[in-house]
Write a protein that holds these residues in place. Structure first.
Motif, PDB file in Angstrom:
ATOM      1  N   PHE A 174       0.837  -1.204   0.000  1.00 37.50           N
ATOM      2  CA  PHE A 174       0.000   0.000   0.000  1.00 37.50           C
ATOM      3  C   PHE A 174       0.875   1.259   0.000  1.00 37.50           C
ATOM      4  N   TYR A 175       1.907   1.262   0.839  1.00 36.70           N
ATOM      5  CA  TYR A 175       2.791   2.424   0.930  1.00 36.70           C
ATOM      6  C   TYR A 175       3.425   2.739  -0.420  1.00 36.70           C
ATOM      7  N   GLU A 176       3.962   1.693  -1.037  1.00 39.34           N
ATOM      8  CA  GLU A 176       4.646   1.917  -2.312  1.00 39.34           C
ATOM      9  C   GLU A 176       3.664   2.361  -3.386  1.00 39.34           C
ATOM     10  N   PHE A 177       2.463   1.813  -3.349  1.00 40.45           N
ATOM     11  CA  PHE A 177       1.422   2.183  -4.316  1.00 40.45           C
ATOM     12  C   PHE A 177       1.066   3.661  -4.167  1.00 40.45           C
ATOM     13  N   GLY A 178       0.998   4.151  -2.926  1.00 41.73           N
ATOM     14  CA  GLY A 178       0.583   5.533  -2.701  1.00 41.73           C
ATOM     15  C   GLY A 178       1.700   6.549  -2.658  1.00 41.73           C
ATOM     16  N   TRP A 179       2.842   6.180  -2.026  1.00 42.25           N
ATOM     17  CA  TRP A 179       3.908   7.144  -1.772  1.00 42.25           C
ATOM     18  C   TRP A 179       5.094   7.032  -2.716  1.00 42.25           C
ATOM     19  N   GLY A 180       5.291   5.883  -3.345  1.00 42.34           N
ATOM     20  CA  GLY A 180       6.523   5.678  -4.102  1.00 42.34           C
ATOM     21  C   GLY A 180       7.529   4.941  -3.237  1.00 42.34           C
ATOM     22  N   GLU A 181       8.811   5.242  -3.395  1.00 37.81           N
ATOM     23  CA  GLU A 181       9.860   4.498  -2.701  1.00 37.81           C
ATOM     24  C   GLU A 181      10.245   5.080  -1.348  1.00 37.81           C
ATOM     25  N   SER A 182       9.887   6.324  -1.084  1.00 30.30           N
ATOM     26  CA  SER A 182      10.258   6.989   0.170  1.00 30.30           C
ATOM     27  C   SER A 182       9.009   7.181   1.024  1.00 30.30           C
ATOM     28  N   PHE A 183       8.949   6.429   2.121  1.00 29.79           N
ATOM     29  CA  PHE A 183       7.742   6.424   2.952  1.00 29.79           C
ATOM     30  C   PHE A 183       7.845   7.468   4.068  1.00 29.79           C
ATOM     31  N   HIS A 184       7.835   8.740   3.704  1.00 31.36           N
ATOM     32  CA  HIS A 184       7.903   9.757   4.755  1.00 31.36           C
ATOM     33  C   HIS A 184       7.298  11.077   4.292  1.00 31.36           C
ATOM     34  N   PRO A 208      -5.365 -11.212  -1.010  1.00 27.24           N
ATOM     35  CA  PRO A 208      -5.726 -12.140   0.077  1.00 27.24           C
ATOM     36  C   PRO A 208      -6.820 -11.592   0.985  1.00 27.24           C
ATOM     37  N   LYS A 209      -7.540 -12.509   1.616  1.00 31.42           N
ATOM     38  CA  LYS A 209      -8.579 -12.136   2.565  1.00 31.42           C
ATOM     39  C   LYS A 209      -7.938 -11.357   3.718  1.00 31.42           C
ATOM     40  N   GLY A 210      -8.546 -10.238   4.061  1.00 28.48           N
ATOM     41  CA  GLY A 210      -7.977  -9.372   5.101  1.00 28.48           C
ATOM     42  C   GLY A 210      -7.408  -8.087   4.533  1.00 28.48           C
ATOM     43  N   SER A 211      -7.288  -7.997   3.197  1.00 27.76           N
ATOM     44  CA  SER A 211      -6.708  -6.809   2.559  1.00 27.76           C
ATOM     45  C   SER A 211      -7.518  -5.555   2.852  1.00 27.76           C
ATOM     46  N   GLN A 212      -8.855  -5.692   2.846  1.00 27.86           N
ATOM     47  CA  GLN A 212      -9.703  -4.530   3.138  1.00 27.86           C
ATOM     48  C   GLN A 212      -9.487  -4.044   4.567  1.00 27.86           C
ATOM     49  N   ARG A 213      -9.222  -4.975   5.483  1.00 26.99           N
ATOM     50  CA  ARG A 213      -8.986  -4.595   6.883  1.00 26.99           C
ATOM     51  C   ARG A 213      -7.704  -3.754   6.984  1.00 26.99           C
ATOM     52  N   VAL A 214      -6.691  -4.108   6.188  1.00 27.07           N
ATOM     53  CA  VAL A 214      -5.451  -3.331   6.168  1.00 27.07           C
ATOM     54  C   VAL A 214      -5.736  -1.918   5.655  1.00 27.07           C
ATOM     55  N   GLN A 215      -6.479  -1.848   4.555  1.00 26.56           N
ATOM     56  CA  GLN A 215      -6.862  -0.550   4.002  1.00 26.56           C
ATOM     57  C   GLN A 215      -7.614   0.278   5.048  1.00 26.56           C
ATOM     58  N   ASN A 216      -8.458  -0.371   5.834  1.00 25.60           N
ATOM     59  CA  ASN A 216      -9.245   0.335   6.849  1.00 25.60           C
ATOM     60  C   ASN A 216      -8.374   0.968   7.924  1.00 25.60           C
ATOM     61  N   PHE A 217      -7.368   0.213   8.439  1.00 28.65           N
ATOM     62  CA  PHE A 217      -6.566   0.838   9.498  1.00 28.65           C
ATOM     63  C   PHE A 217      -5.592   1.873   8.943  1.00 28.65           C
ATOM     64  N   LEU A 218      -5.250   1.783   7.649  1.00 29.34           N
ATOM     65  CA  LEU A 218      -4.466   2.845   7.031  1.00 29.34           C
ATOM     66  C   LEU A 218      -5.310   4.112   6.871  1.00 29.34           C
TER      67      LEU A 218
END
Length: 346
Positions: free
Chosen positions: A61-71, A304-314
């Motif tokens: 998710f981070y790489e999809f949204g932010w690119g290579e630098s997560f900050h 995988p099952k649980g992916s939406q839950r990850v999106q939710n806490f992000l």
């Protein structure tokens, strides 16, 4: 160079874990946090497991949204998010006064976006320390693609007990990473040990500011949202970081919350009222599209099952970060430059 497609996002979800284990990993991760009845002491005691699960679940998710630098980064008006992120990394390199050929350590390096940028900017060799196998594998792949695999390396290790001899590095930095440590003093003491005498450690820390009121329920809710959404055992006050640095033996050269003077609020990319084509995936509409895309991918079993839950806490993290930024009770860029004395008696 970062992953851009929906299938890349789906294939990376869960990191190195078996995709059938993603849901149970999400459930275990959630139970560490206040929102689900978790306790701070349990998060600190199990920080390695908690942080590893977190990055297995969210890196794609981070790489999809932010690119290579997560900050995050302070921004000038008219400056893009990508430009501000690079400038933030260059600022760190300049503060450390890096010189060609020096050995530098990046503590908690993610997939290595900053270390590649800093290595190229300063002509130094940078070692990235990370305890997450999936992020290291992805980082090595990106090093190879960008042609920096001779000067940029990775080591899998815990920053609370680093596998390096004393006095190994000419400089050490951490970008929004040592906030994952269960104990700031223990982490800074290890950094002190591996840093050469007379050399410097610089960092951007995630902190609660002096405006944070522990007796304010809204403040506590914001803090809890950031903790669950970002894999944190706790969020320290800025003063506690300073205290831990000095206790570890460092001389603090200077320190400042860089969020204070940023012409453009650091949290703007996540603010629902903001729209930007250059950072579209981080906007409210972009996140809405991602949320529905993940839902579809999970439904058709490509994710995988649980992916939406990850999106939710992000999403919860984004709400907490924006709330914390607007109320000025939280900063992701408490900067300090600290020096290791030439001798213990100095």
């Amino acid at each position: 160079m970062s992953k851009k497609g929906a299938l890349d996002l789906a294939s990376g979800l869960g990191g190195k874990m078996d995709k059938k284990e993603v849901l149970s990993a999400v459930e275990k991760y959630e139970k560490y946090h206040v929102c689900y009845g978790g306790e701070e002491e349990e998060r600190k005691a199990n920080y390695s497991d908690m942080v590893n699960k977190y990055y297995d679940l969210v890196t794609s998710f981070y790489e999809f949204g932010w690119g290579e630098s997560f900050h995050f980064a302070p921004r000038w008006k008219g400056e893009s998010l990508r430009e501000s992120i690079k400038r933030h990394e260059h600022f760190l390199a300049l503060q450390l006064n890096l010189k060609p050929g020096q050995k530098v350590l990046d503590v908690g390096c993610g997939i290595g976006g900053p270390l590649r940028e800093i290595s190229r900017f300063s002509s130094t060799s940078v070692m990235g320390l990370n305890n997450n196998e999936y992020q290291i594998a992805r980082g090595k792949e990106l090093n190879r693609i960008t042609g920096v695999d001779k000067t940029c390396k990775f080591v899998k290790a815990d920053f609370m007990k680093m596998p390096f001899p004393d006095n190994t590095y000419d400089a050490v930095y951490a970008i929004e990473a040592t906030c994952h440590a269960p104990d700031a003093y223990g982490c800074y003491k290890e950094i002190y040990r591996v840093l050469k005498p007379g050399q410097c450690f610089a960092a951007y820390e995630w902190c609660m500011t002096d405006a944070f009121d522990p007796n304010n329920q809204e403040h506590q809710k914001i803090k809890a949202e950031i903790e669950i959404g970002d894999g944190l055992p706790d969020i320290r006050l800025t003063g506690k970081c300073l205290e831990a640095l000095k206790q570890a033996g460092f001389e603090v050269v200077w320190e400042k919350d860089l969020a204070v003077d940023s012409p453009v609020p650091w949290y703007l990319p996540l603010d629902k009222s903001h729209f930007s084509l250059s950072s579209f995936r981080l906007t409210a509409f972009g996140r809405f599209i991602t949320r529905n895309m993940v839902k579809t991918l999970e439904f058709v079993r490509l994710a995988p099952k649980g992916s939406q839950r990850v999106q939710n806490f992000l999403e919860k993290a984004a709400e907490g970060l924006v709330g914390g930024g607007k109320k000025e009770i939280f900063t992701p860029m408490y900067f300090f430059l600290a020096r290791k004395p030439l001798s213990d008696n100095q």
